[in-house]
Design a protein around this motif. Structure first.
Motif, short mmCIF file in Angstrom:
data_model
loop_
_atom_site.label_atom_id
_atom_site.label_comp_id
_atom_site.label_asym_id
_atom_site.label_seq_id
_atom_site.Cartn_x
_atom_site.Cartn_y
_atom_site.Cartn_z
N TRP A 80 -12.63 -8.37 -4.15
CA TRP A 80 -13.72 -7.26 -4.30
C TRP A 80 -13.07 -6.06 -3.95
CZ3 TRP A 80 -18.84 -7.19 -5.78
CH2 TRP A 80 -19.48 -6.15 -5.49
N LEU A 81 -12.41 -5.93 -2.77
CA LEU A 81 -11.71 -4.53 -2.32
C LEU A 81 -10.93 -4.18 -3.38
CD1 LEU A 81 -11.10 -5.47 1.34
CD2 LEU A 81 -12.78 -3.96 0.47
N LEU A 82 -10.03 -5.13 -3.93
CA LEU A 82 -8.94 -4.64 -4.88
C LEU A 82 -9.74 -4.26 -6.25
CD1 LEU A 82 -6.66 -7.66 -4.60
CD2 LEU A 82 -6.03 -5.26 -4.06
N GLY A 83 -10.73 -4.90 -6.68
CA GLY A 83 -11.53 -4.69 -7.80
C GLY A 83 -12.19 -3.07 -7.65
N ARG A 84 -12.40 -2.75 -6.87
CA ARG A 84 -13.23 -1.37 -6.20
C ARG A 84 -12.30 -0.18 -6.48
NH1 ARG A 84 -18.07 -1.19 -7.90
NH2 ARG A 84 -19.48 -2.35 -6.58
N GLN A 85 -10.99 -0.60 -6.13
CA GLN A 85 -9.92 0.35 -6.20
C GLN A 85 -9.68 0.97 -7.72
OE1 GLN A 85 -8.63 1.35 -3.33
NE2 GLN A 85 -10.11 -0.40 -2.63
N GLN A 86 -9.55 2.46 -7.78
CA GLN A 86 -9.31 3.15 -8.94
C GLN A 86 -7.95 3.48 -9.40
OE1 GLN A 86 -11.99 3.51 -11.08
NE2 GLN A 86 -13.21 2.21 -9.69
N GLN A 87 -6.93 2.95 -8.70
CA GLN A 87 -5.49 3.55 -9.24
C GLN A 87 -5.33 2.73 -10.45
OE1 GLN A 87 -6.40 2.17 -5.94
NE2 GLN A 87 -5.84 3.58 -4.52
N PRO A 88 -4.45 3.37 -11.35
CA PRO A 88 -4.16 2.85 -12.45
C PRO A 88 -3.15 1.59 -12.51
CG PRO A 88 -3.96 5.33 -12.52
CD PRO A 88 -4.28 4.95 -11.06
N TRP A 89 -2.36 1.59 -11.48
CA TRP A 89 -1.29 0.59 -11.24
C TRP A 89 -2.22 -0.66 -11.13
CZ3 TRP A 89 -0.59 -2.01 -6.59
CH2 TRP A 89 -0.97 -1.06 -5.53
N LEU A 90 -3.22 -0.60 -10.08
CA LEU A 90 -4.08 -1.78 -9.77
C LEU A 90 -4.77 -2.45 -11.00
CD1 LEU A 90 -5.33 -1.06 -6.27
CD2 LEU A 90 -4.09 -2.94 -6.91
N LYS A 91 -5.41 -1.42 -11.72
CA LYS A 91 -6.01 -1.85 -13.05
C LYS A 91 -4.95 -2.58 -13.89
CE LYS A 91 -9.95 1.32 -12.75
NZ LYS A 91 -10.57 2.14 -13.57
N ALA A 92 -3.85 -2.09 -14.11
CA ALA A 92 -2.84 -2.53 -14.90
C ALA A 92 -2.34 -4.07 -14.42
CB ALA A 92 -1.50 -2.00 -14.91
N GLY A 93 -2.23 -4.23 -13.02
CA GLY A 93 -2.17 -5.34 -12.44
C GLY A 93 -3.15 -6.41 -12.50
#
Length: 187
Positions: free
Chosen positions: A156-169
């Motif tokens: 949930w915490l990871l899914g709430r992040q808006q950094q592009p690299w996390l979305k790519a991950g």
């Protein structure tokens, strides 16, 4: 795209088991139950991906999905511990890895009913398999439920992040899960 394909095949090649859910000696107590979701690839991937996917649902729906998962998983694990024999649960667990990976990749809009149904089926499969393995170890079930909820929270915490690299991950994770789930289904 090339990196995602390479990493998917690398994950498939590195997979040590042809089964989605190898035994993890869950019947030894709370610590064993707690550690299982952290060491079983099927559980770890599905729990994290469900948390990420739930965090990206509309505010009024998202938090309910991990709660539903943990509840249904616990009920089906308890049923399997006292009553149900093993059957096609392994196939459902492998399919759950494939489906959750696909959801991370596809970014599809599902109705609330479809979301709850999908999460319920995935949770029932995981609970069923784990319940059979647990035997009569209620402390192991308690540990597993607590670790599962923790992994949902981390996702949930990871899914709430808006950094592009996390979305790519997240996309990379989804691709790897689709490949791994397909491999487990075909093995």
């Amino acid at each position: 795209m090339k990196k995602m394909i390479f990493l998917t095949f690398a994950a498939l090649a590195a997979s040590g088991s042809a089964f989605a859910h190898p035994g993890h000696d869950l019947n030894t107590g709370f610590a064993s139950g707690f550690l299982h979701p952290l060491t079983g690839w099927d559980h770890l991937l599905v729990m994290l991906s469900l948390g990420v996917w739930a965090a990206r649902r509309p505010q009024q729906q998202g938090w309910q999905l991990p709660l539903l998962f943990v509840s249904v998983m616990a009920v089906f694990a308890a049923l399997a511990m006292v009553w149900l024999p093993m059957s096609l649960a392994e196939v459902l667990v492998a399919a759950s890895v494939l489906v959750m990976g696909g959801l991370l990749l596809a970014k599809v809009a599902l109705s609330r009913w479809a979301q709850f149904s999908l999460v319920g089926v995935v949770a029932a499969a995981h609970g069923y398999v784990h319940g059979v393995e647990l035997g009569q170890s209620w402390p192991a079930l308690t540990g597993m439920v607590l670790a599962t909820a923790t992994l949902h929270g981390l996702g949930w915490l990871l899914g709430r992040q808006q950094q592009p690299w996390l979305k790519a991950g997240t996309q990379l994770l989804g691709g790897m899960m689709v490949g791994l789930g397909t491999y487990w289904l075909l093995a």
